[in-house]
Design a protein around this motif. Sequence first.
Motif, mmCIF file in Angstrom:
data_model
loop_
_atom_site.group_PDB
_atom_site.id
_atom_site.type_symbol
_atom_site.label_atom_id
_atom_site.label_comp_id
_atom_site.label_asym_id
_atom_site.label_seq_id
_atom_site.Cartn_x
_atom_site.Cartn_y
_atom_site.Cartn_z
ATOM 1 N N TRP A 82 -12.422 -4.267 11.301
ATOM 2 C CA TRP A 82 -11.020 -4.288 10.884
ATOM 3 C C TRP A 82 -10.305 -2.992 11.233
ATOM 4 C CZ3 TRP A 82 -8.530 -8.365 8.254
ATOM 5 C CH2 TRP A 82 -9.355 -9.471 8.009
ATOM 6 N N PRO A 84 -7.839 -0.272 10.093
ATOM 7 C CA PRO A 84 -7.491 0.192 8.738
ATOM 8 C C PRO A 84 -6.049 -0.157 8.352
ATOM 9 C CG PRO A 84 -8.659 1.906 9.933
ATOM 10 C CD PRO A 84 -8.357 0.820 10.923
ATOM 11 N N GLY A 85 -5.895 -0.734 7.149
ATOM 12 C CA GLY A 85 -4.584 -1.031 6.601
ATOM 13 C C GLY A 85 -3.876 -2.212 7.215
ATOM 14 N N HIS A 86 -4.501 -2.923 8.121
ATOM 15 C CA HIS A 86 -3.864 -4.063 8.778
ATOM 16 C C HIS A 86 -4.355 -5.366 8.145
ATOM 17 C CE1 HIS A 86 -1.913 -2.338 12.533
ATOM 18 N NE2 HIS A 86 -2.401 -1.282 11.874
ATOM 19 N N SER A 87 -3.438 -6.308 7.965
ATOM 20 C CA SER A 87 -3.753 -7.591 7.349
ATOM 21 C C SER A 87 -3.710 -8.695 8.394
ATOM 22 C CB SER A 87 -2.759 -7.904 6.234
ATOM 23 O OG SER A 87 -2.955 -9.219 5.739
ATOM 24 N N HIS A 108 -8.764 -6.267 0.483
ATOM 25 C CA HIS A 108 -7.759 -6.908 -0.349
ATOM 26 C C HIS A 108 -7.613 -8.348 0.142
ATOM 27 C CE1 HIS A 108 -6.066 -3.285 -2.403
ATOM 28 N NE2 HIS A 108 -6.664 -2.688 -1.375
ATOM 29 N N ALA A 144 -7.118 -7.855 4.164
ATOM 30 C CA ALA A 144 -6.817 -6.566 4.777
ATOM 31 C C ALA A 144 -7.877 -5.574 4.327
ATOM 32 C CB ALA A 144 -5.431 -6.081 4.384
ATOM 33 N N GLU A 146 -8.874 -1.714 3.389
ATOM 34 C CA GLU A 146 -8.227 -0.474 2.964
ATOM 35 C C GLU A 146 -8.418 0.615 4.017
ATOM 36 O OE1 GLU A 146 -9.716 0.717 -0.807
ATOM 37 O OE2 GLU A 146 -8.400 -0.629 -1.932
ATOM 38 N N THR A 147 -9.641 0.781 4.443
ATOM 39 C CA THR A 147 -9.975 1.712 5.517
ATOM 40 C C THR A 147 -10.688 0.906 6.587
ATOM 41 O OG1 THR A 147 -12.066 2.265 4.431
ATOM 42 C CG2 THR A 147 -10.153 3.650 3.895
#
Length: 645
Positions: A82, A84-87, A108, A144, A146-147
């Motif tokens: 992932w 980071p911070g992207h949904s 999340h 998403a 977080e990091t």
Amino acid sequence: MTDIAHDEPLTRQDRLAELTPIFDALAAVAARGEVPGPELLARAAAAQPLLAGLASDPADGEPYSRSILRVDDQVEIMLARWRPGHSCAPHDHGGSGGFVVAVEGSFHERRFGWDESRLVVDEAAIHEQGTAIHISPEVIHDMAAETAGLSLHLYSPPPTSMRVFDLQRAEALELVGNYGAWIPQGDHPRIPFTALTPKTALVKPVIWVAHTTRYRGGSTEFAIAAATMGRELAAAHPDAEVIVSGLHRKADFQTQLAQLALTGRVISQLHLISHSGMYGPMFGTTNWPEQFSPHEWRDMTIPFATDGRAYFHACRTARWFAPFFADVFGVATYGNHNYTTVSTRKDRFAWAGRQPAARPNLYMIAAPGKKSHGWAGSFRKYLGCAAEPMTESEPAATHPERSYDRVAELYDRAYADIRVREAEWQWVANRLASAHADLGRRVRVLEIGCGNGALLRALDDNGNIDFAVGLDSSEGMLTRARERNRDRGRLRFGKVSGPALDIPDDHVDVVISFLSFRYLDWDPVMAEIRRVLAPGGRLWVVDMVEQPVRIRELPVLARSAVAHLRTRRTRPQFATDLAALTQHPDWRNMLQHNPIRAEHEYRWYFGSRFPGTKLKTLTATPSARVVAFDSGPLAKGQTAPLSYP
């Protein structure tokens, strides 16, 4: 799992080999529709270094990368790294379920539900590293990290399609193939949210479009055809709830039915895109959606509306399956007479090219082809022949055209003497003479589907039978059988309206089905046949089947043509009476609702019930043939309910 510390860099193959035990354990859990427990999650956490070495970095503009680590009939395993911070975008999983393991980092998650025509957040949660996120088939969610995050996704069955929901435009994109949960570039079918909002069953009946995910090693074409059909049905029936589902196993079909029943919804239209029902033996498994055997269908509850209809978009479903389904469920049922194919047009065949999965719209149509009409049929298809309309079957109780009653007089006139069918008659007569000699006494015979009694009368003339019972479902045919055989004390005739035979146990030496086996419900009647046969008794079947002639069978075709011409010359009245029968509208209408079956259905069925036995070809035409089957001596025993093979 072995120690994950290594002195030398591991190749991808090395990593996958070391991960095999944990993958096997996780896949078994996903296939059962469960989530892994603490011990299994701990093993997955310990595998983080191996997994991290298999994950690629996300491409520009994409929230995560997709690395497919395994895909088979049961499960897909995908690894995601992932950004980071992207949904990702809200999405479903194409009817599949499973779980996501948070291998590295926290995630999340939001889950969505419908508020009229709006997709709104129902719940939100944070999933810590080392936990599993359960995904049921109806879940719509986004995630998403977080990091920097790493997640392991297991879905069963492997999804072949998905919907990604564009909240800004209030539209869903239907994606078929290898896509992630984000809005992709290019043109893709879009469905307004207003067409997807779940409807109340009391007001909005269900149109269910289901497709198998097991089509000849890949199901993308079926998935596209199902999505196309779903869009068109939604546009044509705005007051209905249209559901499109991929079915990987029989259990998926039954689970969907249970969900509909649980919510009180009813099906106005059932569409199944698949291989034809009862064709299971060719695939070497019993678990595919199109492999329900007749007894499994009978045990099923389908919540049809009072005006419900069923459509089976598959090869040859009009031959026996549509009438069978109509009788079992009491609904109008539609099937195809010939083989089905994928086309870019629904009015005629148009080849989808070498990459049909790239097409936005595909259709299932029935057309002549090599398997149904030989090379000539294949040539006609690729010239763009018109699609054949589906054939409707009504329940027999409301559809007298399926009975022989209306053609009984014409049939009796043509076949007063069954010996006009010389090859078929000789095959039965020779075997009865052999049975007479083997037993050292006259033979006790039961004929199922006796028609006008002509076969039993001819066998009685030969003097080899002790007694014979003829059973038939047509009262018109039985009337003629009784009239023609009033002087035959060894012959009696009775009506049968289902598989149950009004015959005592161990009562006969031979059971014959002469040109009638196609009309029978095979497994239930087979249990009865074994019951009424004495130990060592035999089953003989002679029937007409559809099969284009093969090159090696040209001598049989030639002999059959000569015999046909000889019969027309030596029995001119039979030729006249036969023409009157076969050209009569009632006969043609009856055949439309009682078509002959394919040869391979007989081979597969008898092969599954009587291993080592074979069919014998007696006569042939360019598109059909008459085959014969002799079970050999049968020991007493039960016939277990069939589930192919």
